[in-house]
Structure formats: structure tokens, C-alpha cells
Scaffold this active site. Structure first.
Site, PDB file in Angstrom:
ATOM      1  N   GLU A   1     -68.372  -1.850  60.004  1.00 26.79           N
ATOM      2  CA  GLU A   1     -67.270  -2.274  59.131  1.00 26.79           C
ATOM      3  C   GLU A   1     -67.778  -2.749  57.774  1.00 26.79           C
ATOM      4  O   GLU A   1     -67.018  -3.228  56.945  1.00 26.79           O
ATOM      5  CB  GLU A   1     -66.429  -3.360  59.811  1.00 26.79           C
ATOM      6  CG  GLU A   1     -67.214  -4.544  60.325  1.00 26.79           C
ATOM      7  CD  GLU A   1     -66.359  -5.561  61.079  1.00 26.79           C
ATOM      8  OE1 GLU A   1     -65.133  -5.576  60.894  1.00 26.79           O
ATOM      9  OE2 GLU A   1     -66.928  -6.345  61.857  1.00 26.79           O
TER      10      GLU A   1
ATOM     11  N   CYS B   1     -61.675   0.935  65.906  1.00 28.60           N
ATOM     12  CA  CYS B   1     -60.715  -0.084  66.329  1.00 28.60           C
ATOM     13  C   CYS B   1     -60.017  -0.723  65.140  1.00 28.60           C
ATOM     14  O   CYS B   1     -59.241  -1.650  65.294  1.00 28.60           O
ATOM     15  CB  CYS B   1     -61.397  -1.144  67.196  1.00 28.60           C
ATOM     16  SG  CYS B   1     -62.705  -2.017  66.322  1.00 28.60           S
TER      17      CYS B   1
ATOM     18  N   ASP C   1     -62.046  -3.908  57.509  1.00 30.07           N
ATOM     19  CA  ASP C   1     -63.076  -4.476  56.631  1.00 30.07           C
ATOM     20  C   ASP C   1     -63.819  -3.387  55.872  1.00 30.07           C
ATOM     21  O   ASP C   1     -64.195  -3.583  54.723  1.00 30.07           O
ATOM     22  CB  ASP C   1     -64.051  -5.333  57.448  1.00 30.07           C
ATOM     23  CG  ASP C   1     -63.462  -6.702  57.716  1.00 30.07           C
ATOM     24  OD1 ASP C   1     -62.935  -7.304  56.762  1.00 30.07           O
ATOM     25  OD2 ASP C   1     -63.482  -7.159  58.870  1.00 30.07           O
TER      26      ASP C   1
ATOM     27  N   HIS D   1     -54.879 -10.597  59.371  1.00 21.92           N
ATOM     28  CA  HIS D   1     -54.766 -10.887  60.803  1.00 21.92           C
ATOM     29  C   HIS D   1     -53.370 -11.291  61.238  1.00 21.92           C
ATOM     30  O   HIS D   1     -53.011 -11.134  62.402  1.00 21.92           O
ATOM     31  CB  HIS D   1     -55.845 -11.880  61.225  1.00 21.92           C
ATOM     32  CG  HIS D   1     -57.168 -11.194  61.295  1.00 21.92           C
ATOM     33  ND1 HIS D   1     -58.047 -11.203  60.242  1.00 21.92           N
ATOM     34  CD2 HIS D   1     -57.698 -10.382  62.239  1.00 21.92           C
ATOM     35  CE1 HIS D   1     -59.081 -10.447  60.556  1.00 21.92           C
ATOM     36  NE2 HIS D   1     -58.908  -9.937  61.748  1.00 21.92           N
TER      37      HIS D   1
HETATM   38  C1  PEP Z   1     -61.776  -4.257  61.249  1.00 22.33           C
HETATM   39  O1  PEP Z   1     -62.329  -4.882  60.343  1.00 22.33           O
HETATM   40  O2  PEP Z   1     -61.344  -3.098  61.122  1.00 22.33           O
HETATM   41  C2  PEP Z   1     -61.588  -4.880  62.575  1.00 22.33           C
HETATM   42  C3  PEP Z   1     -61.111  -4.197  63.590  1.00 22.33           C
HETATM   43  O3  PEP Z   1     -61.872  -6.206  62.690  1.00 22.33           O
HETATM   44  P1  PEP Z   1     -60.903  -7.375  62.159  1.00 22.33           P
HETATM   45  O4  PEP Z   1     -59.600  -6.737  61.753  1.00 22.33           O
HETATM   46  O5  PEP Z   1     -60.730  -8.343  63.268  1.00 22.33           O
HETATM   47  O6  PEP Z   1     -61.664  -7.928  61.013  1.00 22.33           O
HETATM   48 MG    MG Z   2     -63.399  -6.685  60.799  1.00 24.16          MG
END
Ligand code: PEP
Ligand code: MG
Length: 578
Positions: A437, A508, A461, A196
Site C-alpha cells: 500500500e 483488499c 493508501d 475509515h
Molecule cells: C488500504 O489502504 O487500502 C487498506 C485496505 O487499509 P486501510 O483502508 O485500513 O488503510
Molecule cells: Mg491502508
């Protein structure tokens, strides 16, 4: 002599600036773990060191309190003045002293344990006030250890213009607080491309290289550093000729960015008319201008948990409502996918006092936490539904693994809706979808598709769980690859199952913003791609150059390949010829 460090490219762009070394005050590194004992002859010396550290911590807290008071008012400063009183509390000093004189522990461990034990006692009291004080005590423990070790406190607020931030790692909350007009680049020892911190750096438009392993040991404070967020190279103390080369690359990057910006309002449609929406990922209403500047056609992921980090208490219903309403209203009629809380994994929220887990990424995260902590979930759902009438809202649940979780989340949503309607609130149409995910969700996508309005594939994920490779571990870079055939099969299956059930399927995860992934995903039939705002113009241009028939052929060829490297090379070659 110039030195070149290679890391993982995490946020594009080229930066040149002076290094500021940052040791986060909350890293485990400064907390003593050893059970070393001192001899009776060292007792006096350790007590003296404690007295000095307490005086130093006390002065630091007074200083921070008065600075915060000037910048943000007396109320905000109260926490530091309260901590200043706590660090001088005689009962705390008594336990530290006992740890030294009776348990023969060194000063660092004596202070740390005394604070920790007091914090744990306070936490037993079922009252929010004492929970907060327990957090304060933990902070004090770390501060005392830092003072004892002589590690200076670095504040991210006081970074100078043109700094390149060099740190072992940054918490997402640290990254979110950075000012992109001052911080030109980020270089970290740890971290992966889809952690993140990297995601936030991309959103903020700060070039970043992570997972270098050796940045903090090779770079000194004040060193001139060039960060190339595309290649993952970090040049330390470059000479004149290298500096001018870096400047040329930075200019070329900026020129290309400006060229793409001019095309931003063109629609995201292939040459033969297939529409593939290109949207942006955001973490706060502050990101809305970035979405508009990028020419994004909507928001495909609003990570609402970022509204909860970097603060001391939870945002209530009104504050959340204002944030969701602002984003929906300012982007209306564009679609805005707002994801319910995804707390856990690498996104910790200290004030929620959640129990520590051995494997937080495999723990009570996201929807699992919301289904347990129903009040937390309901507050967010109330705020979301109340905001529905201000724009084109799509609510998305993260980390769905089973259809039962989806049903339970929808049941609670229905309950909240009925309560609001009884109270006289107007709620307008909205869609409900899920993130795919977790491999279980991708494999059972046909079942899940019957019970929701859309899917959005979270490759960050999905890759980590499919490949069993921690997304933040730089040592696993080659396994954490969305182009691995196992991941591609799950993606293809998810899109197919969604379409068979008549729902739209977006993506996403960070894969959506990789230029060479675009032809493959379009060939698979993806309906929407959502990415860091800065990646939108380039990916949109690729969609506009594609022909659907050709994209399908590319997909067919790729799905026969057996190796991620081969797939990437093939796709890169295809994109370069577009
Ligand atoms: C993902 O896991 O691809 C996602 C978009 O969620 P995050 O990166 O916030 O876990
Ligand atoms: Mg995720």
C-alpha cells in the site's frame, strides 16, 4: 422547497429518514483557539459564566453516570462520576479563575487551558492511572467549552429509529458505535470514499454520502432527508412526488440485492475456469454473519485496530485471542487474513497517548508503531498464534515500506512463537503476508515477494501516497482515483512480481469492490478480491460472467490509456454489456 446536495457516494443503498444533527463533543471546532483578551470590566461576567457552565457540566455528568449505570453497570459508570468530582475540584476552579482574573482570558479559553495544563502535568507521572485522569481532564475541558457555548450534547446511543445522521465528520469510533437498525443513513460535510468512516458505513450497510461540504449548514434537525449512497445525492425536504420516486428506487435496489443474495453460494470462477476468490473485509467478530450472508469465500482483511477503538483501555491478550479464535472458528475452513494493528492516520486510540504528529498519515503508523511499541505488538502476535489452531489463519503486516521492516516483524513473530511453544501452546500452520500500500513496496515487490507468503494490495493508501492526495479530503476526489494509470502500473507490477516469486496476490483496498475494476484486475491475474461484505455478491457475479482471455484483452487496452476518466468509462461500458 426541496434542496439537492451533491457529495461523494460512500456506502451504497437508499435511505429516507429524519435528520439528526450531531456535533461530536471532541471536534476541534468547539475548542477555542483565539488568543482574544477580555477587559477588566468583563471579569465578573466571565466568572459567572464559568460557575453556570461548571454546574451544567456537573449535572450532565451525573445524568450520564446514572444512565450508564442502569445500562452497563456501576463499574462502567464510575468514569463519569469521577469526572463529575473532577469538574468541581477546587484546584481546577482556582486555575480557571486565575486565567480570567490575571491573564484576562475569556471563560472558554480559561476553562480549556486550565484543564489542558492540569492534564499535561498529570501525564508527566509515569503511571497508567494518571494517564487516564489526564484524558478525563481533556474531556472535561471540551465539555465546559461546549456548555459555555450552549451547544447541546448529542449522544449517538440515543438516536431514534429511522434517523439520518448529519454531522461535520465522524470519527471511526463514532461510526463503529452506530446501530444500523436505527440509523438509516449518514451525511457528512467532510470525508472521502476511502476514509475509515466510509469503510465502516459500508461494513454496517448504512447508506452514506460524505464530503458534501454544506450538509450541516443546509439541513435542519428533523428535516426529511433522502440519501442515495450510489449517486452521492442528498435530497433535503423532498415533496410528495420526489418521496415516491425515492421509494421506488429503494425498492429496485432491494430487489436487486435479493436477486444477488440468491446466487451467493455459487463459486467465484470465470466461465473458463479461473478461480478468483471473493472475500470480505471485517472489523470485528460481530461482522461474521455479514460475511456468511454475502456468500464471501473468506476474509481478506480483518482490520484488528477496530477492536481497539471506541473503548477506554487496550484489549489484553485473552480478549484478543477470544476475538481471533471466534472469527477463525466460525469461518473455518475458509481463509481469514488477520492484519496486525494499523493504528495512526485517521484511526486514533486516545488511551495510548501517542504524541501528536503534523502528518499522521506519513507518521508512526501501523507496522512502524508496532516495531516501536514491541509489547503492544507481541501481545497481539501471541493472541494470533494461539488462535492459529482454530482455523485457516493468514497474518498480514500493514504499511510495509522496506524489506528490513518485514524481516524485523518476522523476527519478532518467530520470538513470540518460540516463547509460546516453550509454554506448551500448540501452534498450527499459518501464512505470513504483507499489505502493498506504499509505492516503495509496489516498486520493490520483487524483493519483498521472496520473503513472504502473499501480498494484499491496499489501494486506499496506495492511491493516497502515489497521488499525494489525502484520502479523507473531498476536494481531491478526482485525484484520489484508483484508475489513474500511475496506480494501475503499480498494481500490475505488484501482481507480476508476486507471481514470479510463486506467491498469491490479493487486493483488499476499496478498489476490489468496484464492479468495473473486476475485469481489469482479473485480466492482470489477481488471485483474490476482498471488499465490504455488501459488495461481494455483485463482484462475484461479474467474475462468473468473465472469460479470462477477454479480461486480458481488456487489461491490455486499459494499460494503453492515459486518463482515469477514459479508463473508467471504457470499463463501465464493458461491465454493462456482460
Ligand atoms: C488500504 O489502504 O487500502 C487498506 C485496505 O487499509 P486501510 O483502508 O485500513 O488503510
Ligand atoms: Mg491502508
Amino acid at each position: 422547497m426541496a434542496l439537492m446536495i451533491k457529495g461523494i457516494p460512500a456506502a451504497p443503498g437508499i435511505a429516507l429518514g429524519n435528520a439528526v444533527l450531531y456535533v461530536p463533543n471532541n471536534t476541534a471546532e468547539i475548542c477555542p483557539e483565539t488568543q482574544k483578551k477580555i477587559g477588566p470590566e468583563q471579569v465578573e461576567e466571565e466568572l459567572r459564566r464559568v460557575r453556570e457552565a461548571v454546574a451544567k457540566a456537573s449535572d450532565e455528568l451525573k445524568d450520564i453516570g446514572s444512565q450508564v449505570s442502569k445500562k452497563a453497570g456501576k463499574e462502567a459508570a464510575e468514569i463519569f462520576f469521577a469526572q463529575e468530582m473532577m469538574v468541581n475540584d477546587p484546584s481546577l476552579l482556582e486555575s480557571i479563575t486565575k486565567n480570567i482574573t490575571e491573564r484576562f482570558l475569556p471563560a472558554e479559553q480559561s476553562c480549556y487551558l486550565a484543564c489542558l495544563e492540569m492534564a499535561e502535568t498529570m501525564e508527566q507521572i509515569p503511571d497508567e492511572y494518571f494517564k487516564q485522569r489526564a484524558n478525563d481532564l481533556r474531556d472535561i475541558g471540551k465539555r465546559l467549552v461546549r456548555c459555555l457555548k450552549g451547544i447541546p450534547e448529542t449522544s449517538l446511543d440515543s438516536l431514534e429509529d429511522g434517523s439520518v445522521l448529519v454531522a461535520p465528520d465522524l470519527a471511526p469510533s463514532d461510526t463503529a458505535s452506530l446501530d444500523p437498525s436505527k440509523v438509516k443513513g449518514i451525511v457528512l460535510d467532510h470525508g472521502g470514499k476511502t476514509g475509515h468512516t466510509a469503510i465502516l458505513a459500508r461494513s454496517l450497510g448504512i447508506p452514506a454520502v460524505v464530503g458534501t461540504i454544506q450538509a450541516t449548514s443546509s439541513i435542519c434537525a428533523g428535516d426529511l432527508v433522502a440519501v442515495d449512497g450510489e449517486s452521492g445525492e442528498v435530497l433535503v425536504r423532498p415533496d410528495e412526488s420526489l418521496v415516491s420516486e425515492v421509494r421506488k428506487r429503494a425498492e429496485a435496489y432491494e430487489k436487486e440485492r435479493q436477486r444477488l443474495e440468491k446466487l451467493r453460494d455459487l463459486p467465484s470462477v470465470t466461465v473458463d475456469g479461473r478461480r478468483v476468490e471473493t472475500s470480505a473485509n471485517i472489523g470485528s467478530p460481530k461482522d461474521v454473519p455479514l460475511v456468511l450472508r454475502a456468500g464471501a469465500e473468506g476474509v481478506g482483511l480483518f482490520r484488528t485496530e477496530f477492536l481497539f477503538i471506541d473503548r477506554d483501555a487496550m484489549p489484553g491478550e485473552e480478549e484478543q485471542f477470544a476475538a481471533y479464535r471466534e472469527v477463525l472458528e466460525r469461518l473455518s475452513p475458509r481463509p481469514v487474513v488477520i492484519r496486525t494493528l494499523d493504528i495512526g492516520g485517521d484511526k486514533e486510540i486516545p488511551y495510548l497517548n501517542l504524541p501528536a504528529e503534523d502528518n499522521p498519515f506519513l507518521g508512526v503508523r501501523a507496522i512502524r508503531l508496532c516495531l516501536k511499541e514491541k509489547e503492544l505488538f507481541k501481545t497481539q502476535l501471541r493472541a494470533l498464534l494461539r488462535a492459529s489452531r482454530y482455523g485457516n489463519l493468514k497474518i498480514m503486516f500493514p504499511m510495509i515500506a522496506t524489506v528490513d521492516e518485514l524481516r524485523e516483524a518476522k523476527r519478532i513473530l518467530g520470538e513470540v512463537r518460540r516463547d509460546l511453544e516453550r509454554e506448551g501452546h500448540e501452534i498450527t500452520g499459518f501464512e505470513v503476508g504483507i499489505m502493498v500500500e506504499i509505492p516503495a513496496a509496489a516498486l520493490c515487490a520483487d524483493v519483498l515477494a521472496r520473503e513472504c507468503d502473499f501480498f494484499s494490495i491496499g489501494t486506499n493508501d496506495l492511491v493516497q501516497y502515489t497521488m499525494a492526495a489525502d484520502r479523507g479530503n473531498p476536494e481531491l476526489g478526482s485525484l484520489s482515483d484508483p484508475f489513474h494509470p500511475a496506480v494501475l502500473r503499480l498494481i500490475e507490477r505488484t501482481i507480476k512480481s508476486g507471481h514470479e516469486a510463486g506467491i498469491w496476490v490479493g487486493m483488499c483496498g476499496e478498489m476490489a469492490g468496484i464492479p468495473e475494476a473486476v475485469p481489469l484486475l482479473v485480466g492482470m491475474g489477481i488471485d483474490e478480491l476482498s471488499m465490504a461484505p455488501g459488495s461481494v455478491p455483485r463482484c462475484k457475479e461479474i467474475v462468473r460472467k468473465l472469460d479470462l482471455k477477454r479480461a486480458r484483452e481488456v487489461k491490455e487496452a486499459v494499460m494503453k490509456m492515459t486518463d482515469a476518466k477514459e479508463i473508467r468509462a471504457y470499463l463501465l461500458n464493458f461491465v454493462s454489456k456482460l
